[in-house]
Design a protein around this motif. Structure first.
Motif, PDB file in Angstrom:
ATOM      1  N   LEU A  72     -22.196  40.135 -93.979  1.00 32.74           N
ATOM      2  CA  LEU A  72     -21.405  40.010 -92.501  1.00 32.74           C
ATOM      3  C   LEU A  72     -22.277  40.824 -91.743  1.00 32.74           C
ATOM      4  N   ALA A  73     -22.529  42.230 -92.661  1.00 27.71           N
ATOM      5  CA  ALA A  73     -23.340  43.349 -92.026  1.00 27.71           C
ATOM      6  C   ALA A  73     -24.699  42.768 -91.349  1.00 27.71           C
ATOM      7  N   GLU A  74     -25.477  42.539 -92.523  1.00 29.31           N
ATOM      8  CA  GLU A  74     -26.556  41.937 -92.084  1.00 29.31           C
ATOM      9  C   GLU A  74     -27.015  40.762 -91.211  1.00 29.31           C
ATOM     10  N   LEU A  75     -25.952  40.067 -91.750  1.00 31.75           N
ATOM     11  CA  LEU A  75     -25.645  39.131 -90.242  1.00 31.75           C
ATOM     12  C   LEU A  75     -25.515  39.338 -89.041  1.00 31.75           C
ATOM     13  N   LYS A  76     -24.686  40.059 -88.515  1.00 30.54           N
ATOM     14  CA  LYS A  76     -24.503  41.523 -86.913  1.00 30.54           C
ATOM     15  C   LYS A  76     -24.751  42.107 -87.079  1.00 30.54           C
ATOM     16  N   ASN A  77     -25.755  42.695 -87.772  1.00 32.23           N
ATOM     17  CA  ASN A  77     -27.519  43.852 -87.483  1.00 32.23           C
ATOM     18  C   ASN A  77     -25.592  45.044 -87.864  1.00 32.23           C
ATOM     19  N   TYR A  78     -24.992  45.204 -88.049  1.00 31.50           N
ATOM     20  CA  TYR A  78     -24.054  46.162 -88.185  1.00 31.50           C
ATOM     21  C   TYR A  78     -24.870  47.118 -89.063  1.00 31.50           C
ATOM     22  N   PRO A  79     -24.409  48.697 -89.126  1.00 33.43           N
ATOM     23  CA  PRO A  79     -25.006  49.506 -89.371  1.00 33.43           C
ATOM     24  C   PRO A  79     -23.749  49.820 -90.756  1.00 33.43           C
ATOM     25  N   VAL A  80     -23.956  49.938 -91.231  1.00 30.62           N
ATOM     26  CA  VAL A  80     -23.894  49.919 -92.704  1.00 30.62           C
ATOM     27  C   VAL A  80     -23.656  51.914 -93.786  1.00 30.62           C
ATOM     28  N   CYS A  81     -22.210  52.430 -94.236  1.00 28.24           N
ATOM     29  CA  CYS A  81     -22.010  53.187 -94.796  1.00 28.24           C
ATOM     30  C   CYS A  81     -21.828  52.900 -96.008  1.00 28.24           C
ATOM     31  N   LEU A  82     -23.126  52.969 -97.232  1.00 25.07           N
ATOM     32  CA  LEU A  82     -23.018  52.929 -98.687  1.00 25.07           C
ATOM     33  C   LEU A  82     -23.064  54.226 -99.516  1.00 25.07           C
ATOM     34  N   THR A  83     -21.571  53.931-100.112  1.00 27.33           N
ATOM     35  CA  THR A  83     -21.142  55.137-101.087  1.00 27.33           C
ATOM     36  C   THR A  83     -22.043  54.557-102.115  1.00 27.33           C
ATOM     37  N   LEU A  84     -22.984  55.737-102.719  1.00 27.17           N
ATOM     38  CA  LEU A  84     -23.392  55.714-104.286  1.00 27.17           C
ATOM     39  C   LEU A  84     -22.388  56.046-105.685  1.00 27.17           C
ATOM     40  N   ILE A  85     -22.490  55.251-106.275  1.00 30.69           N
ATOM     41  CA  ILE A  85     -21.747  55.917-107.945  1.00 30.69           C
ATOM     42  C   ILE A  85     -22.060  57.481-108.000  1.00 30.69           C
ATOM     43  N   ASP A  86     -23.311  58.430-107.614  1.00 30.78           N
ATOM     44  CA  ASP A  86     -23.597  58.896-108.019  1.00 30.78           C
ATOM     45  C   ASP A  86     -22.766  60.113-106.818  1.00 30.78           C
ATOM     46  N   GLY A  87     -22.352  59.508-105.876  1.00 31.46           N
ATOM     47  CA  GLY A  87     -21.940  60.564-104.710  1.00 31.46           C
ATOM     48  C   GLY A  87     -22.850  60.571-102.966  1.00 31.46           C
ATOM     49  N   THR A  88     -23.776  60.147-103.734  1.00 33.88           N
ATOM     50  CA  THR A  88     -24.345  60.152-102.291  1.00 33.88           C
ATOM     51  C   THR A  88     -24.424  59.405-101.422  1.00 33.88           C
ATOM     52  N   LYS A  89     -24.447  59.315-100.046  1.00 34.32           N
ATOM     53  CA  LYS A  89     -23.734  58.761 -98.939  1.00 34.32           C
ATOM     54  C   LYS A  89     -25.119  58.098 -97.877  1.00 34.32           C
ATOM     55  N   ASN A  90     -25.141  56.578 -97.386  1.00 34.64           N
ATOM     56  CA  ASN A  90     -26.715  56.024 -97.250  1.00 34.64           C
ATOM     57  C   ASN A  90     -25.780  55.623 -95.620  1.00 34.64           C
ATOM     58  N   LYS A  91     -26.725  55.634 -94.474  1.00 37.47           N
ATOM     59  CA  LYS A  91     -26.168  54.993 -93.452  1.00 37.47           C
ATOM     60  C   LYS A  91     -27.415  54.708 -93.017  1.00 37.47           C
ATOM     61  N   GLY A  92     -26.972  53.190 -92.210  1.00 40.45           N
ATOM     62  CA  GLY A  92     -28.305  52.358 -92.010  1.00 40.45           C
ATOM     63  C   GLY A  92     -27.705  51.221 -91.833  1.00 40.45           C
ATOM     64  N   VAL A  93     -28.928  50.012 -91.661  1.00 41.29           N
ATOM     65  CA  VAL A  93     -28.889  48.384 -90.964  1.00 41.29           C
ATOM     66  C   VAL A  93     -29.634  47.948 -92.323  1.00 41.29           C
ATOM     67  N   ILE A  94     -29.414  47.069 -93.067  1.00 42.68           N
ATOM     68  CA  ILE A  94     -29.378  46.617 -94.596  1.00 42.68           C
ATOM     69  C   ILE A  94     -29.685  45.049 -94.714  1.00 42.68           C
ATOM     70  N   ASN A  95     -31.031  44.841 -95.349  1.00 44.91           N
ATOM     71  CA  ASN A  95     -31.206  43.483 -95.795  1.00 44.91           C
ATOM     72  C   ASN A  95     -31.044  43.110 -97.098  1.00 44.91           C
ATOM     73  N   VAL A  96     -30.101  41.654 -97.316  1.00 45.09           N
ATOM     74  CA  VAL A  96     -29.893  41.719 -98.912  1.00 45.09           C
ATOM     75  C   VAL A  96     -30.417  40.799 -99.597  1.00 45.09           C
ATOM     76  N   LEU A  97     -31.418  41.273-100.864  1.00 45.22           N
ATOM     77  CA  LEU A  97     -31.235  39.982-101.558  1.00 45.22           C
ATOM     78  C   LEU A  97     -30.770  39.941-102.817  1.00 45.22           C
ATOM     79  N   VAL A  98     -29.532  39.019-102.149  1.00 49.44           N
ATOM     80  CA  VAL A  98     -28.502  39.047-103.706  1.00 49.44           C
ATOM     81  C   VAL A  98     -29.113  38.192-104.768  1.00 49.44           C
ATOM     82  N   GLU A  99     -30.559  37.529-104.956  1.00 52.78           N
ATOM     83  CA  GLU A  99     -31.398  36.829-106.431  1.00 52.78           C
ATOM     84  C   GLU A  99     -31.510  38.157-107.229  1.00 52.78           C
TER      85      GLU A  99
END
Length: 70
Positions: A7-34
């Motif tokens: 959804l974020a990729e389709l609508k070009n919404y920015p996201v905040c990703l929290t990783l398992i090591d605790g770091t956070k990344n904010k930005g616009v995403i592209n998803v490569l599911v395969e």
């Protein structure tokens, strides 16, 4: 979580990703599911993150506050 990422990729919404090591990344995403990768572009850099490293995804949905003058 994949639905939110798509959804974020389709609508070009920015996201905040929290990783398992605790770091956070904010930005616009592209998803490569395969390939199970997320490319996130921020003001500073572009990173490729494996989906298994993402603990949480938050969509940052922009809201416009326009006033109507009557």
């Amino acid at each position: 979580m994949i639905k939110d990422l798509k959804l974020a990729e389709l609508k070009n919404y920015p996201v905040c990703l929290t990783l398992i090591d605790g770091t956070k990344n904010k930005g616009v995403i592209n998803v490569l599911v395969e390939q199970q990768l997320v490319k996130i572009k921020s003001e500073i850099s572009t990173e490729w993150i494996p989906m298994d490293q993402i603990k949480h995804c938050s969509l940052l949905i922009p809201i416009s506050f326009e006033r109507q003058i009557l």
